[in-house]
Structures are given as C-alpha cells and as structure tokens.
Design a protein around this motif. Structure first.
Motif, mmCIF file in Angstrom:
data_model
loop_
_atom_site.group_PDB
_atom_site.id
_atom_site.type_symbol
_atom_site.label_atom_id
_atom_site.label_comp_id
_atom_site.label_asym_id
_atom_site.label_seq_id
_atom_site.Cartn_x
_atom_site.Cartn_y
_atom_site.Cartn_z
ATOM 1 N N TRP A 216 0.894 -1.218 0.150
ATOM 2 C CA TRP A 216 0.011 0.016 -0.130
ATOM 3 C C TRP A 216 0.942 1.255 -0.040
ATOM 4 N N THR A 217 0.369 2.198 -0.873
ATOM 5 C CA THR A 217 1.280 3.402 -1.113
ATOM 6 C C THR A 217 0.184 4.494 -1.382
ATOM 7 N N GLY A 218 0.854 5.659 -1.172
ATOM 8 C CA GLY A 218 -0.096 6.848 -1.149
ATOM 9 C C GLY A 218 -1.176 7.151 -0.246
ATOM 10 N N SER A 219 -2.406 7.283 -0.664
ATOM 11 C CA SER A 219 -3.471 7.686 0.270
ATOM 12 C C SER A 219 -3.853 6.404 0.927
ATOM 13 N N ALA A 220 -3.640 5.243 0.424
ATOM 14 C CA ALA A 220 -4.042 4.025 1.279
ATOM 15 C C ALA A 220 -3.170 3.845 2.202
ATOM 16 N N HIS A 221 -1.796 4.121 2.192
ATOM 17 C CA HIS A 221 -0.929 4.077 3.164
ATOM 18 C C HIS A 221 -1.155 4.963 4.240
ATOM 19 N N THR A 222 -1.432 6.220 3.805
ATOM 20 C CA THR A 222 -1.915 7.395 5.004
ATOM 21 C C THR A 222 -3.372 6.859 5.634
ATOM 22 N N VAL A 223 -4.048 6.289 5.046
ATOM 23 C CA VAL A 223 -5.255 5.853 5.943
ATOM 24 C C VAL A 223 -4.871 4.938 6.832
ATOM 25 N N LEU A 224 -4.072 3.941 6.334
ATOM 26 C CA LEU A 224 -3.790 2.681 7.292
ATOM 27 C C LEU A 224 -2.933 3.185 8.525
ATOM 28 N N LEU A 225 -1.922 4.131 8.183
ATOM 29 C CA LEU A 225 -1.195 4.702 9.177
ATOM 30 C C LEU A 225 -1.967 5.561 10.285
ATOM 31 N N ASP A 226 -2.842 6.401 9.759
ATOM 32 C CA ASP A 226 -4.007 7.209 10.542
ATOM 33 C C ASP A 226 -4.576 6.121 11.720
ATOM 34 N N VAL A 227 -5.134 4.991 10.929
ATOM 35 C CA VAL A 227 -6.019 4.247 11.867
ATOM 36 C C VAL A 227 -5.174 3.607 12.806
ATOM 37 N N THR A 228 -4.187 3.114 12.137
ATOM 38 C CA THR A 228 -3.043 2.668 13.184
ATOM 39 C C THR A 228 -2.706 3.560 14.446
ATOM 40 N N LEU A 229 -2.255 4.649 14.255
ATOM 41 C CA LEU A 229 -2.111 5.752 15.476
ATOM 42 C C LEU A 229 -3.402 5.966 16.001
#
Length: 328
Positions: A216-229
């Motif tokens: 996952w890159t781009g916006s998908a990666h950002t969403v995953l990171l935000d949810v994880t945090l």
C-alpha cells in the motif's frame, strides 16, 4: 478444579489457560525486539511447551469428550487457542521458521470460523472482557499473515490482502464487543477486563505490519497509518484507565484470568515498539521498552501467585480433617 481419575494433569486446564501462552509468547516477541534474544528464547520455549500441552488436551477433548468440547467451545476463552497459535507463529517467523509459521497460520485459520461463529452466537449483554477475544483472535491472524507476507516478498501479496481483511473485521468485532462489555468489570473484573485494551493493542500491531508493507502506497498507506495511530492512542488510553482502576481497587488474589492481564500489558509494549518505525515517532520505542518491563514484572508476579496458590491448595489437601468431620 477437579481432575477426572486416570486423566493427565493437563485435563484440568480450562480454555482460559491459553492466555498464559499468549502472555509468554508476546513477551518473547517484545524481548526479541529490544535485543534480549536469549531471554526471549526462554519465554518462547515456555510458550511452546504450554501450547503443546493445551493442543494435546484440545485434541483429546475433540476426539474423546465431545460434550465438554462443545460446552467449552461456546465460551469466548476458546478463542485463546487461535490467538495463542498466531502469537507463537509470529515469533517463529521472526526466527526464520517460515514453514512452521505458515503451518500454524493454516491451523489457526482453520479453527477460526467455527470457533468464532460459535462464540458470537452465545454472546449476551454485560459481558466480561473475554468478549474482546473475537477481535484478538482475528487480529492475531492479521499479524501472522502480514508477518509471513513481509518475509515471503511481493509474490505473496495475497497474504497481505488477507491480513488487511482480518484487520478490518477485527475492528468491527471490537466495536461489537464493546457494545456488550460490562464497564463495571473495569473496577471489579478478575483479570480478563484488560483485554478491552489489549484487543486494541494487537489491532495496532496488525496495523503497523500492514503500514510497513510495500503493498500500500499513497493515500491507502496514509489511511492505514492514521487508523493505526488512532487505535494505538485508544489502547494507551485504556492502559491508563485500567491501571488506575487496579491501583484504586486492588485485586491481589490469583485467578487464571490474570494471564489475560499480562498479555495486554505485553501487547501494548510490542505495539509501541512496532509502530515507532513505520510511523516515524521515535518516543514510542522508549515507551514500549518501559511498558515491556512492566509486562515482564507482571508475568513474574502472576507466576509467583500461581505457585503460591498451588502450594496452598496442596497444603490444604494434606491437612487432617477436624474432629467434627471425622465422626461423620
């Protein structure tokens, strides 16, 4: 707890004993991540030994005592079999034993749908913290699948997608369990109330594995990171709430469900250690190290309480009956 005549000692262990495997296994992971490899291997050996004992008992009940098996399969504690298997598999994957880890993933995945559906069907209102084990078991599969996907390389992206699906379902199961969780357990629970926070910690760990993946890159990666945090922040908030409740309402007496306290303590530390790098938040690592030693201390205290409990039970069984009971 009585043990049937002619049976092995392990037949007296309830499904909740699986939390002891989970506790030792996740502490082994934490010790490995912080560089204490020898002690980590000792914890792993303990976890694997108890897992083998419980696996033998699980098989014996399945083949020879279907009544007891069906009765225990209705309880949330049955899901510790899946979570414990996934934690062991994750640690073995870190050792490079990918084939064994993959076999454990296949075993856990085979057990997961039947046990989960059976447990969810018997959910009620005002449930103890064990209700969150549906989330824990599902996220355990996500963690192991993501770990194996990272070890295998881009040819196994389907494993990463399977891990993502389990991650999302695990979050749904957390919300469903939270709606049924009896919040009074926070001040009166026997130990498994800590799973309310531990389930979020293992979700954050799964999220960290997915965030670190190149799939996952781009916006998908950002969403995953935000949810994880966000999930990690909630797990740390639960940690503070539960620890404060423990200090204000001490429950020093040993209960097998106390292993379900040690596991979330260890899982929260591992989640901090694992999220630190992909999120680029340096202070999470020293926080994870502090939380890890708290978890190790809790493991030692729980083990000591177990020994004292068994010693007291042994002494009580050898105590001669009082004069009033001998005449009966």
């Amino acid at each position: 707890m009585s043990i049937p005549p002619g049976s092995g000692w392990w037949t007296g262990l309830p499904p909740a004993a699986g939390a002891a495997v989970m506790a030792a296994g996740i502490i082994s992971v934490g010790l490995y991540l912080t560089g204490y490899e020898t002690v980590s291997l000792v914890a792993l050996v303990l976890a694997v030994a108890l897992w083998l004992v419980l696996a033998a008992d699980f098989t014996a009940r399945l083949l020879g005592d279907r009544g007891r098996f069906r009765a225990e399969a209705d309880t949330p504690a049955a899901l510790t079999a899946i979570a414990a298997t996934a934690v062991i598999g994750t640690r073995l994957s870190m050792l490079g034993w990918q084939t064994v880890a993959a076999a454990l993933l296949a075993l856990a995945a085979a057990l997961w749908p039947g046990l989960l559906l059976n447990v969810v069907r018997h959910w009620g209102r005002r449930m103890p913290g064990a209700a969150f084990l549906g989330c824990v078991a599902t996220q355990g599969l996500a963690v192991l699948a993501a770990t194996l996907a990272a070890a295998a390389g881009r040819g196994y992206d389907w494993l990463a997608w399977a891990a993502l699906a389990a991650f999302c379902l695990g979050l749904v199961l957390y919300v469903a369990a939270f709606l049924r969780f009896d919040l009074r357990e926070v001040v009166g629970g026997a130990g498994d109330h800590w799973v309310a926070g531990g389930a979020l910690s293992i979700s954050a760990l799964a999220g960290s594995k997915l965030t670190a993946s190149p799939v996952w890159t781009g916006s998908a990666h950002t969403v995953l990171l935000d949810v994880t945090l966000a999930v990690l922040a909630l797990s740390l908030l639960w940690y503070v709430v539960l620890l404060t409740a423990e200090l204000r309402h001490p429950r020093p007496r040993y209960d097998i469900r106390r292993w379900a306290t040690v596991f979330p303590l260890g899982m929260t530390s591992v989640a901090c250690l694992s999220v630190a790098a992909p999120a680029g938040i340096g202070w999470l690592r020293p926080l994870g190290e502090v939380l890890l030693w708290i978890a190790v201390g809790a493991w030692l205290l729980t083990f000591a309480a177990l020994l004292v409990s068994h010693l007291n039970a042994h002494l009580a069984s050898r105590r001669p009956p009082g004069p009033g009971t001998m005449a009966r």
